[in-house]
Design a protein around this motif. Structure first.
Motif, PDB file in Angstrom:
ATOM      1  N   GLN A  64       0.840  -1.209   0.000  1.00 27.03           N
ATOM      2  CA  GLN A  64       0.000   0.000   0.000  1.00 27.03           C
ATOM      3  C   GLN A  64       0.874   1.258   0.000  1.00 27.03           C
ATOM      4  O   GLN A  64       0.599   2.201  -0.727  1.00 27.03           O
ATOM      5  CB  GLN A  64      -0.928   0.020   1.210  1.00 27.03           C
ATOM      6  N   MET A  65       1.911   1.239   0.830  1.00 24.73           N
ATOM      7  CA  MET A  65       2.803   2.389   0.909  1.00 24.73           C
ATOM      8  C   MET A  65       3.504   2.606  -0.442  1.00 24.73           C
ATOM      9  O   MET A  65       3.604   3.728  -0.925  1.00 24.73           O
ATOM     10  CB  MET A  65       3.834   2.186   2.021  1.00 24.73           C
ATOM     11  N   TRP A  66       3.966   1.536  -1.049  1.00 23.30           N
ATOM     12  CA  TRP A  66       4.666   1.657  -2.337  1.00 23.30           C
ATOM     13  C   TRP A  66       3.720   2.080  -3.452  1.00 23.30           C
ATOM     14  O   TRP A  66       4.102   2.833  -4.338  1.00 23.30           O
ATOM     15  CB  TRP A  66       5.355   0.353  -2.682  1.00 23.30           C
ATOM     16  N   ASP A  67       2.488   1.569  -3.442  1.00 26.06           N
ATOM     17  CA  ASP A  67       1.528   1.936  -4.488  1.00 26.06           C
ATOM     18  C   ASP A  67       1.083   3.389  -4.363  1.00 26.06           C
ATOM     19  O   ASP A  67       0.528   3.948  -5.305  1.00 26.06           O
ATOM     20  CB  ASP A  67       0.306   1.005  -4.460  1.00 26.06           C
ATOM     21  N   ASN A  68       1.295   3.993  -3.202  1.00 24.52           N
ATOM     22  CA  ASN A  68       0.948   5.401  -2.975  1.00 24.52           C
ATOM     23  C   ASN A  68       2.197   6.245  -2.709  1.00 24.52           C
ATOM     24  O   ASN A  68       2.125   7.265  -2.025  1.00 24.52           O
ATOM     25  CB  ASN A  68      -0.044   5.513  -1.817  1.00 24.52           C
ATOM     26  N   ALA A  69       3.315   5.802  -3.244  1.00 26.75           N
ATOM     27  CA  ALA A  69       4.587   6.497  -3.026  1.00 26.75           C
ATOM     28  C   ALA A  69       4.487   7.948  -3.500  1.00 26.75           C
ATOM     29  O   ALA A  69       3.901   8.232  -4.546  1.00 26.75           O
ATOM     30  CB  ALA A  69       5.701   5.782  -3.781  1.00 26.75           C
ATOM     31  N   PRO A  70       5.055   8.879  -2.740  1.00 27.79           N
ATOM     32  CA  PRO A  70       4.967  10.297  -3.106  1.00 27.79           C
ATOM     33  C   PRO A  70       5.815  10.629  -4.327  1.00 27.79           C
ATOM     34  O   PRO A  70       6.787   9.941  -4.634  1.00 27.79           O
ATOM     35  CB  PRO A  70       5.499  11.012  -1.861  1.00 27.79           C
ATOM     36  N   ILE A  71       5.418  11.686  -5.012  1.00 31.63           N
ATOM     37  CA  ILE A  71       6.130  12.122  -6.215  1.00 31.63           C
ATOM     38  C   ILE A  71       6.977  13.350  -5.909  1.00 31.63           C
ATOM     39  O   ILE A  71       6.834  13.962  -4.862  1.00 31.63           O
ATOM     40  CB  ILE A  71       5.137  12.448  -7.353  1.00 31.63           C
ATOM     41  N   ASN A  72       7.830  13.695  -6.842  1.00 35.07           N
ATOM     42  CA  ASN A  72       8.642  14.911  -6.735  1.00 35.07           C
ATOM     43  C   ASN A  72       7.956  15.998  -7.560  1.00 35.07           C
ATOM     44  O   ASN A  72       8.037  15.986  -8.791  1.00 35.07           O
ATOM     45  CB  ASN A  72      10.055  14.656  -7.250  1.00 35.07           C
ATOM     46  N   PRO A  73       7.304  16.971  -6.921  1.00 38.22           N
ATOM     47  CA  PRO A  73       6.568  17.997  -7.667  1.00 38.22           C
ATOM     48  C   PRO A  73       7.465  18.961  -8.437  1.00 38.22           C
ATOM     49  O   PRO A  73       6.991  19.655  -9.325  1.00 38.22           O
ATOM     50  CB  PRO A  73       5.787  18.732  -6.576  1.00 38.22           C
ATOM     51  N   LEU A  74       8.757  18.992  -8.119  1.00 32.70           N
ATOM     52  CA  LEU A  74       9.667  19.945  -8.768  1.00 32.70           C
ATOM     53  C   LEU A  74       9.903  19.655 -10.246  1.00 32.70           C
ATOM     54  O   LEU A  74      10.371  20.521 -10.974  1.00 32.70           O
ATOM     55  CB  LEU A  74      11.017  19.980  -8.031  1.00 32.70           C
ATOM     56  N   ILE A  75       9.604  18.438 -10.684  1.00 29.74           N
ATOM     57  CA  ILE A  75       9.888  18.112 -12.091  1.00 29.74           C
ATOM     58  C   ILE A  75       8.632  17.969 -12.945  1.00 29.74           C
ATOM     59  O   ILE A  75       8.727  17.722 -14.137  1.00 29.74           O
ATOM     60  CB  ILE A  75      10.739  16.830 -12.197  1.00 29.74           C
ATOM     61  N   LEU A  76       7.477  18.165 -12.359  1.00 29.49           N
ATOM     62  CA  LEU A  76       6.229  18.017 -13.109  1.00 29.49           C
ATOM     63  C   LEU A  76       6.098  19.112 -14.161  1.00 29.49           C
ATOM     64  O   LEU A  76       6.456  20.264 -13.927  1.00 29.49           O
ATOM     65  CB  LEU A  76       5.028  18.061 -12.165  1.00 29.49           C
ATOM     66  N   GLY A  77       5.587  18.743 -15.311  1.00 31.19           N
ATOM     67  CA  GLY A  77       5.375  19.700 -16.388  1.00 31.19           C
ATOM     68  C   GLY A  77       6.592  19.895 -17.268  1.00 31.19           C
ATOM     69  O   GLY A  77       6.497  20.519 -18.316  1.00 31.19           O
ATOM     70  N   GLU A  78       7.729  19.363 -16.859  1.00 31.41           N
ATOM     71  CA  GLU A  78       8.940  19.506 -17.665  1.00 31.41           C
ATOM     72  C   GLU A  78       8.954  18.477 -18.786  1.00 31.41           C
ATOM     73  O   GLU A  78       8.417  17.380 -18.657  1.00 31.41           O
ATOM     74  CB  GLU A  78      10.186  19.313 -16.794  1.00 31.41           C
ATOM     75  N   SER A  79       9.608  18.830 -19.882  1.00 32.21           N
ATOM     76  CA  SER A  79       9.885  17.866 -20.933  1.00 32.21           C
ATOM     77  C   SER A  79      11.164  17.160 -20.519  1.00 32.21           C
ATOM     78  O   SER A  79      12.203  17.799 -20.351  1.00 32.21           O
ATOM     79  CB  SER A  79      10.062  18.573 -22.274  1.00 32.21           C
ATOM     80  N   VAL A  80      11.064  15.849 -20.297  1.00 33.94           N
ATOM     81  CA  VAL A  80      12.194  15.093 -19.776  1.00 33.94           C
ATOM     82  C   VAL A  80      12.631  13.998 -20.741  1.00 33.94           C
ATOM     83  O   VAL A  80      11.895  13.615 -21.645  1.00 33.94           O
ATOM     84  CB  VAL A  80      11.867  14.470 -18.399  1.00 33.94           C
ATOM     85  N   ARG A  81      13.827  13.520 -20.492  1.00 39.17           N
ATOM     86  CA  ARG A  81      14.390  12.375 -21.214  1.00 39.17           C
ATOM     87  C   ARG A  81      14.873  11.416 -20.139  1.00 39.17           C
ATOM     88  O   ARG A  81      15.714  11.769 -19.314  1.00 39.17           O
ATOM     89  CB  ARG A  81      15.546  12.847 -22.084  1.00 39.17           C
ATOM     90  N   LEU A  82      14.298  10.210 -20.099  1.00 36.50           N
ATOM     91  CA  LEU A  82      14.555   9.248 -19.035  1.00 36.50           C
ATOM     92  C   LEU A  82      14.872   7.879 -19.635  1.00 36.50           C
ATOM     93  O   LEU A  82      14.133   7.397 -20.499  1.00 36.50           O
ATOM     94  CB  LEU A  82      13.315   9.155 -18.133  1.00 36.50           C
ATOM     95  N   PRO A  83      15.952   7.217 -19.179  1.00 36.44           N
ATOM     96  CA  PRO A  83      16.235   5.870 -19.657  1.00 36.44           C
ATOM     97  C   PRO A  83      15.531   4.839 -18.791  1.00 36.44           C
ATOM     98  O   PRO A  83      15.236   5.090 -17.624  1.00 36.44           O
ATOM     99  CB  PRO A  83      17.760   5.764 -19.483  1.00 36.44           C
ATOM    100  N   GLY A  84      15.267   3.676 -19.355  1.00 35.57           N
ATOM    101  CA  GLY A  84      14.672   2.612 -18.560  1.00 35.57           C
ATOM    102  C   GLY A  84      14.362   1.391 -19.399  1.00 35.57           C
ATOM    103  O   GLY A  84      14.649   1.334 -20.602  1.00 35.57           O
ATOM    104  N   TYR A  85      13.772   0.419 -18.726  1.00 35.90           N
ATOM    105  CA  TYR A  85      13.403  -0.851 -19.352  1.00 35.90           C
ATOM    106  C   TYR A  85      11.915  -0.841 -19.697  1.00 35.90           C
ATOM    107  O   TYR A  85      11.095  -0.344 -18.923  1.00 35.90           O
ATOM    108  CB  TYR A  85      13.694  -2.008 -18.402  1.00 35.90           C
ATOM    109  N   VAL A  86      11.569  -1.428 -20.818  1.00 36.78           N
ATOM    110  CA  VAL A  86      10.196  -1.450 -21.326  1.00 36.78           C
ATOM    111  C   VAL A  86       9.431  -2.645 -20.765  1.00 36.78           C
ATOM    112  O   VAL A  86       9.904  -3.779 -20.829  1.00 36.78           O
ATOM    113  CB  VAL A  86      10.190  -1.515 -22.874  1.00 36.78           C
ATOM    114  N   VAL A  87       8.235  -2.373 -20.226  1.00 35.67           N
ATOM    115  CA  VAL A  87       7.289  -3.419 -19.830  1.00 35.67           C
ATOM    116  C   VAL A  87       6.008  -3.127 -20.605  1.00 35.67           C
ATOM    117  O   VAL A  87       5.209  -2.274 -20.212  1.00 35.67           O
ATOM    118  CB  VAL A  87       7.018  -3.413 -18.307  1.00 35.67           C
TER     119      VAL A  87
END
Length: 196
Positions: free
Chosen positions: A89-112
């Protein structure tokens, strides 16, 4: 069984930051309090971020389990089951970082992938390490990004490593593979390479 899953979740929580540090290139310049305010749009090229920037400062993904002595709990112990539920429950409701919202970002990661259409994949989860959401319990929701592409992409497979670019928002998405706290409206998906 429950004890081993709880132990796995604790180990994953402890390694989220370490994994992000090892697998994701350093962000230059670092995101800080001078970042755009929540909801602000940043013109120009996408800013490269790492998975650490998705975690708000001071958030501890396993703080509630520190008091438990998991080594002494048996699989059928109600305390083990309760701890696992509480952590999920805690992980499914983990808090976000509001400082980066709305930005155009480039993020690496694995595809699911969340779909497999003849035209290609248009929706998928982006995760920070190999096997997340597939071979192990999902990481915290602030370490899962739901990606919705403008157009389907062919030849994109499970656990391909890619760069995804586009605007980042705080849109919670609950799928059969895990809960994501973030969404990127994908403008570009390219194979991962360390060259910038």
């Amino acid at each position: 069984m429950l004890l081993s899953v709880a132990g796995t979740l604790v180990a994953q929580a402890q390694s989220v930051r370490e994994t992000a540090r090892e697998l994701v290139p350093k962000v230059q310049p670092a995101l800080s309090a001078e970042s755009a305010p929540a909801g602000a749009s940043t013109p120009g090229p996408s800013r490269t971020i790492g998975w650490e920037q998705l975690i708000p400062a001071g958030w501890d993904p396993y703080k509630d389990l520190k008091a438990l002595n998991l080594d002494k709990l048996k699989d059928n112990d109600p305390k083990a089951e309760e701890a696992l539920k509480k952590m999920r429950q805690m992980w499914d409701n983990a808090p976000i970082n509001p400082l980066i919202l709305g930005e155009s970002v480039r993020l690496p990661g694995y595809v699911v992938p969340l779909e497999d259409l003849a035209a290609g994949i248009k929706e998928f989860l982006l995760v920070p390490y190999f096997g997340a959401c597939v071979h192990s319990p999902p990481p915290p929701a602030n370490q899962i990004v739901y990606v919705l592409l403008d157009k389907p992409v062919k030849n994109l497979r499970l656990m391909d490593v890619v760069w995804v670019s586009g605007p980042l928002s705080a849109t919670k998405t609950d799928s059969h593979m895990g809960v994501a706290s973030y969404r990127i409206d994908g403008k570009a998906v390219t194979p991962y390479s360390e060259k910038k």
